[in-house]
Each structure stands twice: as structure tokens, then as C-alpha cells.
Design a protein around this motif. Sequence first.
Motif, PDB file in Angstrom:
ATOM      1  N   THR A 637       0.856  -1.184   0.000  1.00 53.21           N
ATOM      2  CA  THR A 637       0.000   0.000   0.000  1.00 53.21           C
ATOM      3  C   THR A 637       0.888   1.228   0.000  1.00 53.21           C
ATOM      4  O   THR A 637       1.836   1.328   0.773  1.00 53.21           O
ATOM      5  N   ASP A 640      -2.550   5.241   0.311  1.00 52.34           N
ATOM      6  CA  ASP A 640      -3.926   4.739   0.414  1.00 52.34           C
ATOM      7  C   ASP A 640      -4.377   3.969  -0.833  1.00 52.34           C
ATOM      8  O   ASP A 640      -5.580   3.793  -1.061  1.00 52.34           O
ATOM      9  N   ARG A 641      -3.450   3.498  -1.618  1.00 51.25           N
ATOM     10  CA  ARG A 641      -3.783   2.715  -2.795  1.00 51.25           C
ATOM     11  C   ARG A 641      -3.049   1.392  -2.715  1.00 51.25           C
ATOM     12  O   ARG A 641      -1.872   1.351  -2.359  1.00 51.25           O
ATOM     13  N   HIS A 642      -3.761   0.307  -3.052  1.00 51.80           N
ATOM     14  CA  HIS A 642      -3.179  -1.032  -3.005  1.00 51.80           C
ATOM     15  C   HIS A 642      -2.655  -1.409  -4.386  1.00 51.80           C
ATOM     16  O   HIS A 642      -3.276  -1.125  -5.413  1.00 51.80           O
TER      17      HIS A 642
END
Length: 1010
Positions: A637, A640-642
Motif C-alpha cells: 500500500t 492509500d492505494r493497493h
Amino acid sequence: MTHLPSLRHAVALLWLLAALLPARAAPGPVPADYTHTAWGSLQGAPVDVLKFAQGPDGWLWIATATGLYRYDGVRFERSDSVHGHRLYSSNVLGLLAARDGALWVGYRLGGVTALRPDGARTYMEADGLPGGAVFHIAEAPDGTVWVAARDGVAALRPGASRFEPQGESVGLPARRMFQILFARDGTQWVAALGGAFFRPPGAARFTQAWPRTTLMAMAEGPDGAIWASDDQSRYYRLHTSAPAQAPRPEYTASGMHFDRAGQMWLLHPDAVERAGAPAAQRLTLQSGLSGALPQTFFQDREGSIWIGTSAGLDRLRPNRLRALATPRHFDHPGMIAGPDGSVWIGDYAGHVASYTADGTGKPVLRSGFAAAHRAPDGTYWIGDDQSLHRRMADGTWQTVASPAGLRGLDPQALLQADDGALWASFSGGGLFRLKDGTWTRDGGLAGFPAALALTMARAADGTVWMGHARNQVSLVGRDERVRRLDARQGLQLGTVLALTPDGGTMWAGGEAGTALYRDGRFLALHGSGGETFRGVSGIVRLPGGDLWLHGADGIYRIGAAALAGWLRDPAQAVAFERFGALDGLRGHASQLRPLPSLVQAPDGQLWFATGSAIALLDPARIPRNPLPPPVLIRALTAGDRHYPVAGGAVTLPQGSDTLQIGFTALSLAMPERVRLRYRLEGVDHGWQEAVGRREAFYTNLAPGTYRFRVTAANEDGLWNEAGATLDVQIPPTFVQTPWFVVLLTLGGAALLFAAYTLRMRHVTRRLAERMQERMHERLAERSRIARSLHDTLLQAVQGLIMSFHAHVRQLPAGTRERERLDLALDRADRLLVEGRDQIMDLRASAPPPDLAEALREFAAGLAEPAAQAFEMTVTGLRQPLRPQVSEELQAIAREALCNAGRYAQAERIVLEVDYGSAAFTLRVHDDGCGLDAAVAQAGGRPGHWGLVGMRERAAAIGATLRMASGPGQGTALEVTLPAARAYGVAEQRGDAESATESEPADSWYRGQQR
């Protein structure tokens, strides 16, 4: 001294005999050599568990009617996709983890999906798969995948793209196929609605086995027997040929399974049973089973057994420590090694029995067990609160009464000295010695501590050691002298609970730690991680050098090599291995009595006593986990993005500077002891231990390429050194590129250079201002001195000369005295003029900042001693002149004014200053005698350089100098300088200078006269 057995002892003996009878009573609790853990919905676990599977990657896959789950030893995760590929349905029934890493998922409503890292495929009826629910998926030894479904059996050969239906052509029924089993001998079995069918290796067709009834579930026993259950949950042994008698069911269970050790496990609607000797043991809802209807059984690759129920799942993990299996629980048991290879165990219940490692016991003595001792000569002593018992050489027991007044008090420690005397410590009663049939307090010796003696030991030289409360040890030598050891000899154990001789040294364990007495000092034993080995009440040193301790926090093993290193340097921390509740230890070592809590049986096994159980461990054959845990990087991550990590490399957006990386180690047996360490190469200088977490966090990362590595070790310290890696690339933004750095460096250098230039200009300007200020101060001082000389000295001298002139006129003209005085006065006038000139030069060297004011002051000083009238006019907007221009113009004007004052004999001198927009003009003219034409034509009198100097100064600044003069007509001088050269103003009349120069001199002079 003997006495008849009391009624209490008789009752206790009967109870002991009943307890030891080999009766098959009701099944006992969960197997004592397993640790049971249950999960349900409260723990986030799946419910209604139908199947388990585990592949080479280590994940435990769990099939339920509501989805597929996976477990890594820490958390359960619902998996709607595998390897990034979505499942066809969430209603999962069949499950297989194939040897090639593929996960096969069968659905309750038909269809099978094969999921691999490089892709997935779902098979339906069009692909040859039978329709309906997929009950079972199995892999043959040759890699063929077999599917048993509602509408038949089909096989997918390695490399094939379609399933091949297997029905009547090979001797199988057409519908309701429940299970496929490949036996160890190569026989293939199929359970179906019509019965069980088998096909030996090499055969083309299946043959029906006996009994010929509907059979649904099969299992292979350790002897090769195949068991199958009918629709009434009755299990039969299958036969490949017709038996002489009709087969009869031998077990009733909803499921039968065999673990790798060959132990039979039976599933019941409300329990899980381990069948076999010494007695069946059951895990029930009352003893912690996760739910009713146990419906699947699985043993993972590390040996743990998993049970799926309607409400959750259960794990039975084999313990390293094996509990002594007995029909009853102990109440604070005490132990002592028996003479026949067994271990004698007793407790407060009032009986002592001899046990072997398999749990077989036989009665030894009708007595409680508070303290015991085995003397070197083979004599045994056992005591309780009523009396002491001594076992004679012929095996008979002699009862010895406790000291007078101590009946009802428990003996704490017993020891037979070399002289045959018995030392006994009684709780609440003190220390006594039994010698020649007589009890004597303190053995008749002086010097013992008043605190209770909790443990006793005999040193190699025959010295009796006693460990007391309050951090004290007493020694009784052969000379009957008592010596005491305490903190002065380094003893820091608090209550001393264990003493064990080790050659010429003595190990001591106590509530505050463990120490070795050597060379007159106690050396404290410290373990890595700050371990103090507290509460140790049992110590055994094995012949191979290993040291075993049983304490308040578990069992410790210190290897021979680690102990040898500590013996060489007692200041270092010693490496150790701990065994505790996760290994099957129930409770902790006794902290009072009976002691010791650890003994070694003659067969080498170690026996550990706790408050209610006895645990056994063979130090030569400690169960180990030989499988290093697979390591997986699960997620990344950033911002806030996987990001997917399946490919082993991730490229993040420009400007990313934070990372959160999730990882795990797939060890299911004892995940609590799995060690994980990680490092981000280029950031971490060494390995970071992940304690209590399986995530790593990084912030303020610079652009670049990073490699994240994580490795793991199982509970036995076996490391997976290869681990898992992930390459992370963070591209730079423009402001993070080398070009920007270069530009920033150049810009910074330019700014520094500009700042340096401005600073130098400021410093130069300030320095010039300071120098100018100082020069003005000095010149002002010179002007003050000049005025003072002019106002005092020159005026006084001039007055004196005038007085002499008046007196000289009184002398007759033509006389010699008159002539001499006139000559002297002439010389005095010349000196006065020269002095005035010097003073005027002194004043002129300090001009005010403004040119006009400077010339005004100069002309006024020049006119003071003369009779000329001085006039000055200034026209135009005053502007500061350039320094060189002002200096040269002042010199020209001073020269012109001085000439007019000294030689022109003028009555009027005029100075004009014009600050014109196109040119600056300076004029000086007088009404004096003027110059001869020859002098004017020659540029001055011979030997005088005033006019020449003025012309040179004018030429130096680019000015035009014109002069006009005539006898009796006065003299006029004009200096013209373009505005751009004078004060930096652009010329507004480009040919003004040439027009002025073209004007005839005589017309300009006439204009001046007008």
C-alpha cells in the motif's frame, strides 16, 4: 518405630487400586498429547466447514457453503479470487490442492475451476465434466485429476483439455459418485450409490466390493484395510472378494480417518474421538469443540489435525511434551525415580504409585507424598504429614514417626547423609536430624538459619547442602561444622528451591533466578533477551552437557555448547530454548513442595511435575518441525492505494514516499513462535524483527529502486533464508531528477554569486561612504584650520604689515632706510599672499558635496582679502555630478577664479553654473585688465601652466573649454560638458556641443560683456 496402617490409608489404597485397574471406562477428554484450539464466528473464522486443502505454498484452504477461505496461522481471509482469478461461485463443496500448485475448486451446483498463477479455467458439462454437485476431487499418482459428482465420475489426464467421463464402460454406476480413494498399494476405489468399486493397478475395469450396499465415505487404515460407511453411519471393512460371512459394521461414526501415525479418528454428531489404547479420548462440545456435526478431517503437512464443524473449525496440534496418561488427575504431585526404571509419583490424595512412560501404574505405598529422597545406597524415604516411610533393601517399608509434636506438619525436604543419618525439614516445625533412632533439632549443631530449608542435596565430597528461604544456603561438612552462604558470596535467588550437584560445583535455583556455585562464588545465569530463569525448582544436567531447568515460566533447555561458552564467560547471556503451554505444559513448576519438580528416569526421559499433571519429554528425541515456513509478501500500500505484488515487482507513481508492506509466514503448527525479519535494502542497515506484527512501514522514501526482503523461521528456529522479495521502483518527479538538481545547483550558485556581488557592492559602497565620511571629516577639519589661520594669523600679520607701511611712509622717500623697509614690506606682502594661497588651497581641498556650493565657498574665501566683488548665479535643476567630472570642474573653476583674483585687477568677478538638460555649463568672467594678445595666443605666460592644465582637465572629461580675453576688456572662460557625461542624462540636443563650438569666440565674448 512402626505403627499399623490407619483407616485413611486403607481407603486410599482401595481407591488407588480402583484407579489403576485397566478398565475401559467412558472415553476421556481431548488427547493429552495434543493442544486444542477452536475458532468460530467470534474469532472471524468460517463456519459450516466442508473441506480442507493445503498446497505447496503452505496456505490452508477452507471450503464452505458461503465461500472459500484461507488461513496463514494468524488470520482467516475470505478469498473470492485465487492468484487474481475470481471463483465461478461462492458455494464451494469440492477442494483439491494439487502437487503442481494448482487449486481445484468444485461447486455445489456443478462445475470445477482450476486456478493457477498463470491463469484459471472453469470446466462444465461441455468440457466432459459430469453435472451436479461436485462431492470430491482427487489427484492420482500420475497427476490425473478425478472428479466425483452427482452425475458420475470423470478424469482429466495431464495435458488434456477435456474431462473423460468414467461410467458403465469401466464398470462404474452412472450417478451419485461420492468419493475417490487411491490406496497405498495402487488400487483405486470409488464410493457410489451402488456400493464401493475398486480397480487394481493395470486393470481396465472396476469391480464391486463387499458389502454391496450404498457406501459414501472411505478411509484406508495403517494395515491397508479399506473402511467405508453406509448411509446409516456404520463403518464396514471392505472385501475384494465375497467373505465367508456377511460383513458386519464394526464402528458407528459419521466419519473415519487415520492420521500419519496410523491412529484412528472417528467423527460423531457431537464429538471427535481418538480410538485405541489405552482408552478412547473424545473432544466434545462440553470440552471445547467448536460446534456440532464434525464433518471433515485433515492433517496438514506439519502434523496438526483440523476438524471442520457446523460452527467453526478446530486444530489439534501434537505437543512436544507428552502428558502422562492416567485415569485420574493429580493433586500437586511429587516425583522420585524408582529402582526399576519407573518413576514413583504421589500427591496429597494419600497414595504413591510407580508409573512407566506409557501410563501404566501400580501401587507402591499407602502414603501421601510431601517429600521424598533416594539415598546413594538405594534407600528410599517418602513422607507426609503423618509420618515418614523408609523402603528397606528387601523391598519392605518401615514407618518412622515424625519428631514429637510435629505430627500433622508436612516434611519439606529429606536427605540421608553419608553416615546414614536422615536430615528432615518440616514446614512450620524446623530442621531435625534422625540418627541412631533419635530426632535432634538442628542435628545438635549451631549456625543454621532460622528460615525454612526447602531443598537439600549432597555434594560430591559428602557435604550436605540446604537451601533456605530468605536467600540463604547452609552447608554441613563431615566435620559437623555449619557454614552459611548468602549475598556476600553473590547469592541473589530469594527463596532457594533447587540444589543439584554438577561435579565439583553446585547448581541452585530459586524464586529470583538460577546460579552456579563455583570457586566460592555464586554466578548468576542470564539468558538472551533478559531471561533470568526464575522460579526454578527442578534442575537436571544431562551426561551430554545439556542443562534442563523447570521454572515458573516454563521448561528451559540450554545446549551443551551454549553452556560451555557461558562457563568460560559468565558475564555473557546464554542462548536457550523454552517449552511452555504451546508445547503441552499445563501449569508451572512447584514453588513450595513437593520438590523437585523435574527428575530424569533411568531410560533418560525427563519428567516434569506441575500442579495437576505430569509431562514427559525424551531429550534425545524432541519432536521438531523440519519444514521451514513458506514466506509470502501479501500486499503493498502506498498513498492509500493497493498495488498487486504477484509479479514480484511494483512501480509506484511519481512522488510516492510512503510504503506499507504486508507479509506472512505460512507455518500453521505454532504461529505464535514464528519469527519474521525484514529489511528494505538501501534503507535498513540490518534485519528488522517483526514482533507481534506482519507489516512493515516506511516513510520519507527518496526516488529509486528498492528491494524488500523478508525471511522467517519456524518454532524450532529453522529459517527459510530464501524468503520472499519484492522490487519497488519509485520514479522521480521533475524536481527529484538529476537535471533539476543540476538546475537547482546552478540557480543556487547564481543566487550565491548574486548575493556575493550585492554584498560586495554593499560593502564597497559602505566602505566608500565610510572613507568619504572620514575624508569629509578630515577635509572639514582642514577647512576649520584654514579659517582659523585666516581669521587669526593672516589678519594679524596683514594688520601688522599695514602698521609697518604707515610707519614707513613717515620716512623720507629715497633714503636708504626707506628703501630697505619697502623691500622688507614687499617680501612680507609676497609671503602674505603665498600664505593666503596656501590657506585657500587648504580650504579648496575639502569641497562640499555640491559643486556650486563648493565654488561659492572657494570664491568667497578668495575674495575676502581683496577688493573684488564676487557674484554667482546657478540655473537649472541641480543634479549630482559624476565624481571625476565634479573634481575636474572644481579644479578648472578654482584655477580661473584664482587667476581672476590675483592677476586681473578686477573689481567684479562673476561665476555662472548652469545645470542644463542637454549640457552642463560653467562660466567665469571678470572686468579686469585682460590678457595680452600674445599671452592669450600662446595659452599663458611663459613658465605658467594654469591655462594648459585647465585645457587638459577639460579634455580628460570630454568637455569643451573656451576662453576670450583682451587688454582692458577682462577675461571670460566657459566649460561645456554634455549632460550624459556630466550626470548621466541622455542628451536631448545631439549637436548642441558642435553648435556651441562653431560659435565665434569674439561673439561669445561680446555676449559676456553685454
